[in-house]
Design an enzyme around this catalytic site. Sequence first.
Site, PDB file in Angstrom:
ATOM      1  N   GLU A   9     -13.481   4.268  -2.330  1.00  0.00           N
ATOM      2  CA  GLU A   9     -12.081   4.667  -2.189  1.00  0.00           C
ATOM      3  C   GLU A   9     -11.655   5.570  -3.327  1.00  0.00           C
ATOM      4  O   GLU A   9     -11.864   5.243  -4.510  1.00  0.00           O
ATOM      5  CB  GLU A   9     -11.196   3.419  -2.164  1.00  0.00           C
ATOM      6  CG  GLU A   9      -9.761   3.682  -1.781  1.00  0.00           C
ATOM      7  CD  GLU A   9      -9.590   3.981  -0.306  1.00  0.00           C
ATOM      8  OE1 GLU A   9      -8.625   4.700   0.028  1.00  0.00           O
ATOM      9  OE2 GLU A   9     -10.405   3.523   0.498  1.00  0.00           O
ATOM     10  N   ASP A  10     -11.073   6.712  -2.997  1.00  0.00           N
ATOM     11  CA  ASP A  10     -10.414   7.600  -3.951  1.00  0.00           C
ATOM     12  C   ASP A  10     -11.313   8.057  -5.095  1.00  0.00           C
ATOM     13  O   ASP A  10     -10.899   8.073  -6.267  1.00  0.00           O
ATOM     14  CB  ASP A  10      -9.135   6.942  -4.488  1.00  0.00           C
ATOM     15  CG  ASP A  10      -8.006   7.002  -3.463  1.00  0.00           C
ATOM     16  OD1 ASP A  10      -8.252   7.503  -2.350  1.00  0.00           O
ATOM     17  OD2 ASP A  10      -6.892   6.561  -3.772  1.00  0.00           O
TER      18      ASP A  10
ATOM     19  N   ASN B 149      -0.456  11.684   1.134  1.00  0.00           N
ATOM     20  CA  ASN B 149       0.262  10.546   0.565  1.00  0.00           C
ATOM     21  C   ASN B 149       0.465  10.758  -0.932  1.00  0.00           C
ATOM     22  O   ASN B 149      -0.329  11.448  -1.556  1.00  0.00           O
ATOM     23  CB  ASN B 149      -0.559   9.256   0.768  1.00  0.00           C
ATOM     24  CG  ASN B 149      -0.479   8.739   2.184  1.00  0.00           C
ATOM     25  OD1 ASN B 149       0.592   8.701   2.774  1.00  0.00           O
ATOM     26  ND2 ASN B 149      -1.616   8.340   2.722  1.00  0.00           N
TER      27      ASN B 149
ATOM     28  N   ASP C 254     -13.801   5.497   2.828  1.00  0.00           N
ATOM     29  CA  ASP C 254     -12.601   5.466   3.667  1.00  0.00           C
ATOM     30  C   ASP C 254     -11.875   6.803   3.685  1.00  0.00           C
ATOM     31  O   ASP C 254     -11.284   7.175   4.691  1.00  0.00           O
ATOM     32  CB  ASP C 254     -11.661   4.362   3.181  1.00  0.00           C
ATOM     33  CG  ASP C 254     -10.506   4.138   4.139  1.00  0.00           C
ATOM     34  OD1 ASP C 254     -10.770   3.977   5.344  1.00  0.00           O
ATOM     35  OD2 ASP C 254      -9.344   4.131   3.692  1.00  0.00           O
ATOM     36  N   ASP C 255     -11.915   7.551   2.577  1.00  0.00           N
ATOM     37  CA  ASP C 255     -11.228   8.847   2.542  1.00  0.00           C
ATOM     38  C   ASP C 255     -11.881   9.845   3.481  1.00  0.00           C
ATOM     39  O   ASP C 255     -11.201  10.663   4.111  1.00  0.00           O
ATOM     40  CB  ASP C 255     -11.238   9.408   1.116  1.00  0.00           C
ATOM     41  CG  ASP C 255     -10.576   8.471   0.133  1.00  0.00           C
ATOM     42  OD1 ASP C 255      -9.394   8.171   0.319  1.00  0.00           O
ATOM     43  OD2 ASP C 255     -11.264   8.009  -0.800  1.00  0.00           O
TER      44      ASP C 255
ATOM     45  N   TYR D 158       0.857  -1.186   0.000  1.00  0.00           N
ATOM     46  CA  TYR D 158       0.000   0.000   0.000  1.00  0.00           C
ATOM     47  C   TYR D 158       0.890   1.232   0.000  1.00  0.00           C
ATOM     48  O   TYR D 158       1.925   1.239  -0.643  1.00  0.00           O
ATOM     49  CB  TYR D 158      -1.003  -0.040   1.161  1.00  0.00           C
ATOM     50  CG  TYR D 158      -2.201   0.829   0.850  1.00  0.00           C
ATOM     51  CD1 TYR D 158      -3.004   0.527  -0.243  1.00  0.00           C
ATOM     52  CD2 TYR D 158      -2.479   1.972   1.567  1.00  0.00           C
ATOM     53  CE1 TYR D 158      -4.066   1.343  -0.601  1.00  0.00           C
ATOM     54  CE2 TYR D 158      -3.538   2.790   1.227  1.00  0.00           C
ATOM     55  CZ  TYR D 158      -4.328   2.473   0.137  1.00  0.00           C
ATOM     56  OH  TYR D 158      -5.367   3.282  -0.229  1.00  0.00           O
TER      57      TYR D 158
ATOM     58  N   ARG E 263      -9.482  10.258  -8.207  1.00  0.00           N
ATOM     59  CA  ARG E 263      -8.563  11.030  -7.346  1.00  0.00           C
ATOM     60  C   ARG E 263      -7.746  10.044  -6.527  1.00  0.00           C
ATOM     61  O   ARG E 263      -8.028   9.789  -5.364  1.00  0.00           O
ATOM     62  CB  ARG E 263      -9.342  11.973  -6.425  1.00  0.00           C
ATOM     63  CG  ARG E 263      -8.427  12.978  -5.673  1.00  0.00           C
ATOM     64  CD  ARG E 263      -9.094  13.520  -4.432  1.00  0.00           C
ATOM     65  NE  ARG E 263      -9.500  12.498  -3.505  1.00  0.00           N
ATOM     66  CZ  ARG E 263      -8.692  11.871  -2.648  1.00  0.00           C
ATOM     67  NH1 ARG E 263      -7.400  12.145  -2.627  1.00  0.00           N
ATOM     68  NH2 ARG E 263      -9.168  10.944  -1.822  1.00  0.00           N
TER      69      ARG E 263
ATOM     70  N   LYS F 221      -5.959  -2.256  -0.718  1.00  0.00           N
ATOM     71  CA  LYS F 221      -6.802  -2.128   0.479  1.00  0.00           C
ATOM     72  C   LYS F 221      -7.318  -3.496   0.924  1.00  0.00           C
ATOM     73  O   LYS F 221      -7.353  -3.807   2.120  1.00  0.00           O
ATOM     74  CB  LYS F 221      -7.986  -1.205   0.196  1.00  0.00           C
ATOM     75  CG  LYS F 221      -7.636   0.266   0.143  1.00  0.00           C
ATOM     76  CD  LYS F 221      -7.574   0.868   1.529  1.00  0.00           C
ATOM     77  CE  LYS F 221      -7.348   2.379   1.459  1.00  0.00           C
ATOM     78  NZ  LYS F 221      -7.329   3.017   2.773  1.00  0.00           N
TER      79      LYS F 221
ATOM     80  N   ASN G 291      -2.153   5.877   9.409  1.00  0.00           N
ATOM     81  CA  ASN G 291      -2.509   5.008   8.299  1.00  0.00           C
ATOM     82  C   ASN G 291      -3.915   4.469   8.504  1.00  0.00           C
ATOM     83  O   ASN G 291      -4.225   3.919   9.565  1.00  0.00           O
ATOM     84  CB  ASN G 291      -1.503   3.845   8.220  1.00  0.00           C
ATOM     85  CG  ASN G 291      -1.604   3.073   6.925  1.00  0.00           C
ATOM     86  OD1 ASN G 291      -2.686   2.874   6.392  1.00  0.00           O
ATOM     87  ND2 ASN G 291      -0.466   2.632   6.416  1.00  0.00           N
TER      88      ASN G 291
END
Length: 579
Positions: free
Chosen positions: A267-268, A437, A290-291, A124, A178, A196, A481
């Site tokens: 995610e993202d 990150n 999660d973001d 990751y 993103r 993930k 994290n």
Amino acid sequence: MSFPFILSRKPHIPLIVSPHRTSTSLAAQRVKMPVTKTQVLTPYWSNGVQKLKVAPSPPPKPAYGLTPPALDDSLHVVRCMRQLRSKDKPIEKYIYLTQLKATEPALFYKLCLDNMSEITPLIYTPTVGDACLQFSHIYRRPEGLYISINDKGRIGKVLRNWPKIDEARISVVTDGSRILGLGDLGVNGMPIAIGKLSLYVAGAGIRPESTVPICLDLGTNNKEFLQDPLYLGLRHERVSAEVAQEFMDEFMYEMSQVFPKLLVQFEDFSTDKAFAYLSAFRDKYPVFNDDIQGTGAVVLSGFLNAAKLSSAASGRPLSDHKILFLGAGSAGVGVAMQLTSFFKMQGLSEEEARRRIYLVDSQGLIFNARGPLAEHKRVFSRDDYQGPPMTNLVDILNYVKPTALLGLSTIKGAFNQQVIETMSALNPRPIIFPLSNPVRLSECEFHEAVEWSNGRVIFASGSPFPEQTYAGRTLYPGQGNNMYIFPGLGLGAIISRASSVTDRMVEAASLGLANSLTKDERSADLVYPRIERIREISAEIARSVVRAAQKDGVDRSLDLRAMSDEALLHFIGERMWKP
């Protein structure tokens, strides 16, 4: 807790069933006897009745003669680690581990568990960022599901192509719009979903066959990829927001029909879509982002411990903290919303809590009189500042006088020497969390924060940094994290069979992490526990999440309500897959 086995007309079936085998020498068995298969029966609940089902079996080992005669599993682990360490580039190590997971998943996850701090950054962050950028060039074999805008109107049919529908319990879904701080990567974002889910397996014991990585290809606005002959995605720009929303409505509905026991983690997604999709689906399906929620929960946990250290040095009450965010995208605002919980825990009202938080975006301090704002930024826009736009970060620090500075801006070096020296002048122990990150986008590095604060910084970052020695002391960086949060949160939601993921469940995960530090970890001024204890931590978080789901009435595993906390923790631990 004992489990009676309720089986129609067969009350005495043993838990482990093996075919009969006559006594023969081991050598003869290896050469002549057919391979036998042991079946393990595990209990489960259905409509209030406990039944048994056959547990998934590991793939059989190669037949005798197909491996070297002296191949030993324990030594093979050593061999694989030596092969891994022989690679001199992180991306080469990533490729090696990807191949190992495809061919020998149990061995791959054993390596992860035995070498967590070494391997986590390879599967990751930060290495996954490079893996995404190069995905179309390093792709080797299928892994996960790809659903494109061309599948609109028949998404359910595509989903049914997944080979292990009945086993599916957790899916990580991205549209690549993103990825980390790297921007729109289109279908090249798939390693995010894959990585993930590897952490779900390693960190919470979710079975590998229960995971479903999904990449949604709605086009990309990345010109470089559109011109790359090896790019694996559709060659057109992203579809409109309206078309994307229609696609997502169909996708989520079909997911609930094809995978009725599945938890979905977004995610993202780009900021606007991240908030819109979470708002649209969180009360209809078991889903979380999660973001927004995971990042917020892990930062809240670290901040709880950091604030105690900072207040002990300054003598100021916990309610007196002020937090300044550099970065006001989905992650920044999501974390800010989660951190209001910190102030409400100290007795402040919702409005008072919001007033302890300040946001800075690319145009400076966010305040009402500045002009039109995106909807997600208005929550923390200031009404107590009427002056000219304030864009210099040091000027903003001197105006706000925060105790904590958090970065989710993806601007490398934004927390420069003057910024950290200003924070150190304002606070005996400044809280500095550069959370962007990967490493090359982090607002500052640990050695810089230590040097410029004269060793007084309380530090946590999004990516890993090495420990530092200063004035004869060894100082340890925290890493905020999300791996600390989402495996346990997901495990708790799955075990409780939650119909939705509530704010109380997310907060319970955060508090569970904050309270998981050992005495030795606290004495070392750590704000997060050591990652090597991740399974122990995930089990504790999962228990807290199950209890929160029960309080909110969204749990569907009603039999767990009667369990004591100790029995529930044991129950969770027994269900963690071990390689």
